[in-house]
Design a protein around this motif. Structure first.
Motif, mmCIF file in Angstrom:
data_model
loop_
_atom_site.group_PDB
_atom_site.id
_atom_site.type_symbol
_atom_site.label_atom_id
_atom_site.label_comp_id
_atom_site.label_asym_id
_atom_site.label_seq_id
_atom_site.Cartn_x
_atom_site.Cartn_y
_atom_site.Cartn_z
ATOM 1 N N ARG A 669 0.849 -1.199 0.000
ATOM 2 C CA ARG A 669 0.000 0.000 0.000
ATOM 3 C C ARG A 669 0.881 1.244 0.000
ATOM 4 O O ARG A 669 1.917 1.285 0.671
ATOM 5 C CB ARG A 669 -0.900 -0.011 1.236
ATOM 6 C CG ARG A 669 -1.684 1.275 1.442
ATOM 7 C CD ARG A 669 -2.618 1.137 2.620
ATOM 8 N NE ARG A 669 -2.970 2.444 3.177
ATOM 9 C CZ ARG A 669 -3.911 2.644 4.084
ATOM 10 N NH1 ARG A 669 -4.613 1.627 4.537
ATOM 11 N NH2 ARG A 669 -4.155 3.856 4.547
ATOM 12 N N GLY A 670 0.469 2.255 -0.757
ATOM 13 C CA GLY A 670 1.247 3.478 -0.800
ATOM 14 C C GLY A 670 0.529 4.591 -1.528
ATOM 15 O O GLY A 670 -0.565 4.421 -2.067
ATOM 16 N N LEU A 671 1.165 5.772 -1.543
ATOM 17 C CA LEU A 671 0.608 6.945 -2.194
ATOM 18 C C LEU A 671 1.009 6.950 -3.657
ATOM 19 O O LEU A 671 2.172 6.767 -4.009
ATOM 20 C CB LEU A 671 1.113 8.216 -1.519
ATOM 21 C CG LEU A 671 0.606 9.542 -2.085
ATOM 22 C CD1 LEU A 671 -0.892 9.711 -1.824
ATOM 23 C CD2 LEU A 671 1.386 10.708 -1.464
ATOM 24 N N VAL A 672 0.043 7.167 -4.526
ATOM 25 C CA VAL A 672 0.284 7.273 -5.965
ATOM 26 C C VAL A 672 0.035 8.725 -6.367
ATOM 27 O O VAL A 672 -1.052 9.277 -6.110
ATOM 28 C CB VAL A 672 -0.628 6.335 -6.772
ATOM 29 C CG1 VAL A 672 -0.393 6.514 -8.261
ATOM 30 C CG2 VAL A 672 -0.390 4.888 -6.353
ATOM 31 N N SER A 681 5.820 -2.684 -7.088
ATOM 32 C CA SER A 681 6.141 -3.851 -6.269
ATOM 33 C C SER A 681 6.631 -4.958 -7.187
ATOM 34 O O SER A 681 6.097 -5.150 -8.284
ATOM 35 C CB SER A 681 4.909 -4.322 -5.489
ATOM 36 O OG SER A 681 5.241 -5.385 -4.631
ATOM 37 N N GLY A 682 7.643 -5.668 -6.754
ATOM 38 C CA GLY A 682 8.168 -6.772 -7.544
ATOM 39 C C GLY A 682 7.748 -8.112 -6.975
ATOM 40 O O GLY A 682 7.484 -8.261 -5.782
ATOM 41 N N GLN A 774 2.947 -2.286 -11.396
ATOM 42 C CA GLN A 774 2.993 -0.837 -11.238
ATOM 43 C C GLN A 774 1.581 -0.268 -11.255
ATOM 44 O O GLN A 774 0.752 -0.657 -12.080
ATOM 45 C CB GLN A 774 3.823 -0.243 -12.364
ATOM 46 C CG GLN A 774 3.893 1.281 -12.381
ATOM 47 C CD GLN A 774 4.818 1.770 -13.474
ATOM 48 O OE1 GLN A 774 6.003 1.447 -13.489
ATOM 49 N NE2 GLN A 774 4.283 2.545 -14.398
ATOM 50 N N ILE A 775 1.301 0.660 -10.323
ATOM 51 C CA ILE A 775 0.026 1.370 -10.306
ATOM 52 C C ILE A 775 0.275 2.832 -10.638
ATOM 53 O O ILE A 775 1.090 3.506 -10.003
ATOM 54 C CB ILE A 775 -0.668 1.265 -8.938
ATOM 55 C CG1 ILE A 775 -0.953 -0.186 -8.573
ATOM 56 C CG2 ILE A 775 -1.969 2.063 -8.943
ATOM 57 C CD1 ILE A 775 -1.612 -0.352 -7.220
ATOM 58 N N GLU A 776 -0.464 3.316 -11.638
ATOM 59 C CA GLU A 776 -0.438 4.721 -12.009
ATOM 60 C C GLU A 776 -1.805 5.334 -11.746
ATOM 61 O O GLU A 776 -2.812 4.621 -11.656
ATOM 62 C CB GLU A 776 -0.091 4.888 -13.497
ATOM 63 C CG GLU A 776 1.237 4.287 -13.905
ATOM 64 C CD GLU A 776 1.438 4.361 -15.420
ATOM 65 O OE1 GLU A 776 0.533 4.858 -16.114
ATOM 66 O OE2 GLU A 776 2.493 3.898 -15.887
ATOM 67 N N ALA A 785 -3.308 3.790 -2.854
ATOM 68 C CA ALA A 785 -3.674 2.586 -3.616
ATOM 69 C C ALA A 785 -3.081 1.362 -2.931
ATOM 70 O O ALA A 785 -2.114 1.447 -2.169
ATOM 71 C CB ALA A 785 -3.179 2.681 -5.053
ATOM 72 N N LEU A 786 -3.691 0.226 -3.194
ATOM 73 C CA LEU A 786 -3.213 -1.052 -2.672
ATOM 74 C C LEU A 786 -2.960 -1.992 -3.838
ATOM 75 O O LEU A 786 -3.860 -2.240 -4.648
ATOM 76 C CB LEU A 786 -4.240 -1.668 -1.716
ATOM 77 C CG LEU A 786 -3.883 -3.040 -1.124
ATOM 78 C CD1 LEU A 786 -2.705 -2.904 -0.156
ATOM 79 C CD2 LEU A 786 -5.089 -3.665 -0.408
#
Length: 793
Positions: A669-672, A681-682, A774-776, A785-786
């Motif tokens: 989870r993090g800020l996008v 994340s890999g 990858q989340i954009e 986003a998670l």
């Protein structure tokens, strides 16, 4: 001299000296030792302590009577004389008796001989010997035991039925299935022989009874061996799995079917009778015996006609199909003797016994959580099939209205309700779930209806699989009672659906066969769009899949989906409008089609002796590999429950068989933000085989967890180790096979996504290697986003 000649010689000898001595003409349990003088194969097999009846038919000399019959095991007399009753089948000599020793059991494993010795009124004696086996269950040291067992039975379900559903639902691209069925994800599989006690071609009664008792039965019989009386309920019994496990471990029994609940497969798990058609007695036995002796806790399906008092509209209760048990049977087995009571209100009696009653899908959904016992009856007889139920839910068909039951549950919904109720028993349960109309519609050669019922079966399998994966203590077995209709996939149409409609009025083999049926290269890869409800948007597609039948009766064929099902004579009002508008037979439909000559007489395709598939997951699943007899399935399941058996196979990647204790999910989870401010994340896929994974980018879904600033519209991208984009998704309902995505989400226990949300998700099969997810964001507003990565079990 082979066994056939020995039997004929024995019969000839009996005929020539028929007045010289009494004769034992039948000895039960059945054995080749008695029938042919051969000790092998062992026909009848039992668990240690499993109860069964010993029985012999004895014919006296003319003018004499049989006064006593004594049974012995391995040369030692069994205490007490057998009970003697008159044989009532025609053709036997006067004075022929049936001798019974009820509810016997053997604790010592191994092959045993048993002998019946009869004494005639003049003092003459006669003996006959058979054999049986008490099966030893070898425990694997430290192996987990199965607490629960789920039998998923597709009635009439063969390998080609499964393949057809896989093509329609999963799709094929360049020779490979795009999205495997839930049943194709089971890690262990095998092949099953299906012959019954008296034929190479079984019907559903012995075809299912083998799984519940571990023994062969004659066609039309369930839970009993054949005898020489005409009474349908006094035959020698074998204790079935629900009775045995309720008595020894306190487990519950659940029976779920899309057929009438009196039908052969469900009754084989809860009833003992030599007449699968004796509906009044069968359903009474569910309450009077199974609820008391097998802890029957869930009974769901059709068949309301048997529960309504005689004289009520739609009732089929009749004294002629009811029962009263002989005293020796009722006493030895500890069951009520039954009663001829056609006027019984059986629904009320179930409710009095503590069963919550659900007459429709709405009631089923509302009562499953609170009920400790559950009865659901959703049609007078057989429930409507998936194609017609889905048509009603979509508002595109009113077929179910013709039957008077517009709100019927799907099989996966029934399975979920059963598991909810049965899961409340800390001792565990046995559940049988039957997709009945794969068989019934294959009999009718109604292709699209049995394929959709196979898809409905697969969705129920996904529900059972998800339950098993969430617990780790449940063995799930997928199999069938037999194959029906000799189904095979012959190719695909070479024309569009519009062209096929035009040709369907021609009624010639040239127009509809010679110029339409594409085989080999001409078949290509038929494609069906799948709706969000998990079923094809339509089965009438361009260049559709075509099915042939090797065990068919005469029919007309135009390859189009039939708007109405064949008339079901088991429905109480089948001779009343609007059911009279349904075609009466396969030759009365598709009037514009060409005539196909069948290999069998009548108006129905028939069962075949073809082998059927079996697949398993959970504790003991490793036993279900190779070629086996249908009775072996019972003993393998019981080995898993009673002593444990090898590895707990649940991994579903092709060729993998791995225990459940492994990492199956990671999340980040993090800020996008904007530009390069993405969430990364890999993950790495080890080994040499492809793995199916579910990857999700959640933004809007986080609102349900109190996240105040979720990313409004995440975009998910997957890159391989070389930096190449291998998959992507913006909104989860766009660009995906929704049926596969939803099934996978459910099976691994992930939270379902809300319809219309802008969360992103995809199911993708990846080769071994390193990957970056990858989340954009698509807007200038940052948000939380998670990222989730699941191994799709």
């Amino acid at each position: 001299m082979n066994r056939r000649l020995r039997l004929l010689a024995a019969l000839a000898l009996t005929a020539s000296v028929g007045s010289a001595a009494p004769t034992i003409s039948r000895l039960t349990p059945p054995s080749d030792l008695f029938s042919f003088g051969d000790p092998n194969p062992i026909i009848s097999r039992f668990l240690p302590g499993q109860r069964f009846d010993l029985q012999a038919t004895v014919q006296p000399d003319a003018g004499q009577t049989i006064t006593k019959v004594v049974f012995a095991l391995d040369g030692q007399a069994i205490t007490g004389d057998a009970n003697l009753t008159a044989a009532t089948v025609s053709g036997l000599p006067a004075g022929t008796i049936v001798a019974s020793k009820r509810a016997y059991s053997i604790a010592t494993t191994g092959v045993h001989s048993f002998t019946a010795t009869a004494t005639q009124s003049d003092g003459t004696t006669v003996s006959a010997t058979g054999n049986l086996e008490v099966v030893s269950l070898p425990a694997a040291l430290g192996a987990p035991k199965a607490k629960n067992v789920i039998f998923m039975i597709g009635d009439g379900f063969g390998i080609a039925h499964r393949t057809a559903a896989s093509i329609m639902l999963g799709g094929v691209s360049q020779g490979k299935v795009i999205n495997p069925l839930a049943m194709e994800k089971f890690p262990v599989s095998g092949i099953v022989h299906t012959h019954s006690l008296n034929s190479i071609v079984t019907d559903s009664a012995p075809g299912a009874s083998c799984y519940s008792t571990g023994n062969k039965n004659n066609n039309n019989q369930e839970g009993v061996f054949p005898d020489d009386t005409t009474d349908a309920f006094d035959n020698p019994r074998t204790e079935f799995i629900g009775e045995y496990l309720a008595r020894t471990q306190g487990k519950s029994l659940g029976i779920v079917t899309t057929a009438d609940v009196f039908d052969a497969t469900p009754a084989a798990f809860g009833v003992h009778t030599s007449n699968r058609g004796a509906g009044t007695g069968i359903v009474d036995q569910y309450l009077d015996e199974s609820a008391a002796r097998a802890n029957l806790t869930v009974l769901l399906g059709g068949g309301r006609k048997w529960f309504l008092p005689s004289g009520t509209a739609g009732s089929a209760r009749a004294s002629s199909s009811d029962y009263v048990l002989p005293a020796d049977l009722a006493t030895a087995w500890g069951v009520t003797p039954g009663k001829i009571d056609a006027g019984r209100d059986l629904i009320t009696d179930f409710q009095t016994a503590g069963f919550a009653y659900a007459p429709d899908a709405t009631a089923l959904a509302s009562k499953k959580d609170s009920a400790n016992r559950l009865l659901g009856l959703f049609a007078y007889s057989n429930m409507n099939v998936a194609l017609d139920k889905i048509g009603k839910r979509r508002g595109t068909s009113t077929v179910v209205d013709d039957f008077g039951f517009p709100d019927q549950p799907m099989l996966d919904e029934m399975t979920d309700a059963a598991l909810t109720v049965l899961g409340k028993n800390n001792n565990g349960f046995v559940l049988m779930v039957e997709a009945a109309s794969i068989d019934k519609q294959a009999h009718n050669m109604d292709t699209e209806r049995w394929i959709l019922d196979t898809i409905e079966f697969d969705r129920a399998i996904a529900t059972a699989r998800s339950f098993a994966l969430s617990r780790g203590d449940t063995l799930v077995i997928i199999t069938a009672d037999h194959e029906c209709a000799g189904v095979n996939i012959i190719g695909a149409s070479t024309v569009t659906n519009a062209e096929l409609k035009t040709r369907s009025s021609a009624g010639t083999a040239t127009a509809l066969r010679d110029e339409v049926v594409g085989t080999y290269d001409a078949a290509g890869f038929p494609y069906y769009d799948i709706s969000s409800d998990g079923y094809p948007v339509t089965t009438d597609v361009d260049r559709r899949m075509l099915i042939g039948y090797a065990a068919n009766s005469d029919r007309n064929e135009d390859w189009m989906t039939n708007p109405l099902p064949i008339r079901d004579s088991q429905q109480p009002f089948y001779n009343t409008a609007p059911l009279t508008t349904h075609p009466a037979s396969p030759t009365a439909r598709d009037a514009g089609g060409f005539a196909v000559t069948g290999q069998v007489p009548g108006s129905s395709a028939v069962h075949t002796a073809s082998d059927i598939p079996v697949a398993a997951m959970g504790p003991g699943a490793g036993l279900f590999t190779g070629v086996m007899d249908n009775t072996d399935v019972f003993f393998k399941a019981m080995q898993a429950v009673l002593v444990g058996a090898g590895s707990d196979y649940t991994q579903t990647a092709v060729g993998q068989r791995t225990a459940t204790d492994r990492l199956v999910n990671l999340s980040n989870r993090g800020l996008v933000g904007t530009g390069e401010n993405v969430l990364i994340s890999g993950f790495v896929i080890n080994g040499s085989r492809n793995r199916e994974v579910l990857i999700r980018a959640l933004g809007p879904a986080l609102s349900a967890f109190g996240v105040s600033n979720p990313l409004t519209d995440p975009v998910l991208k997957i890159y391989n180790a070389s930096g190449a984009l291998v998959a992507s998704n913006d909104n989860w309902e766009v660009g995906n096979n929704l049926a596969s995505l939803q099934t996978t989400t459910s099976s691994i226990g992930a939270r379902a996504l809300t319809a219309g949300s802008k969360d992103a998700a995809l199911v993708v099969t990846l080769p071994a290697g390193a990957y970056t997810a990858q989340i954009e964001g698509t807007s200038a507003t940052p948000g939380i986003a998670l990222l989730e990565v699941y191994e799709a079990l």
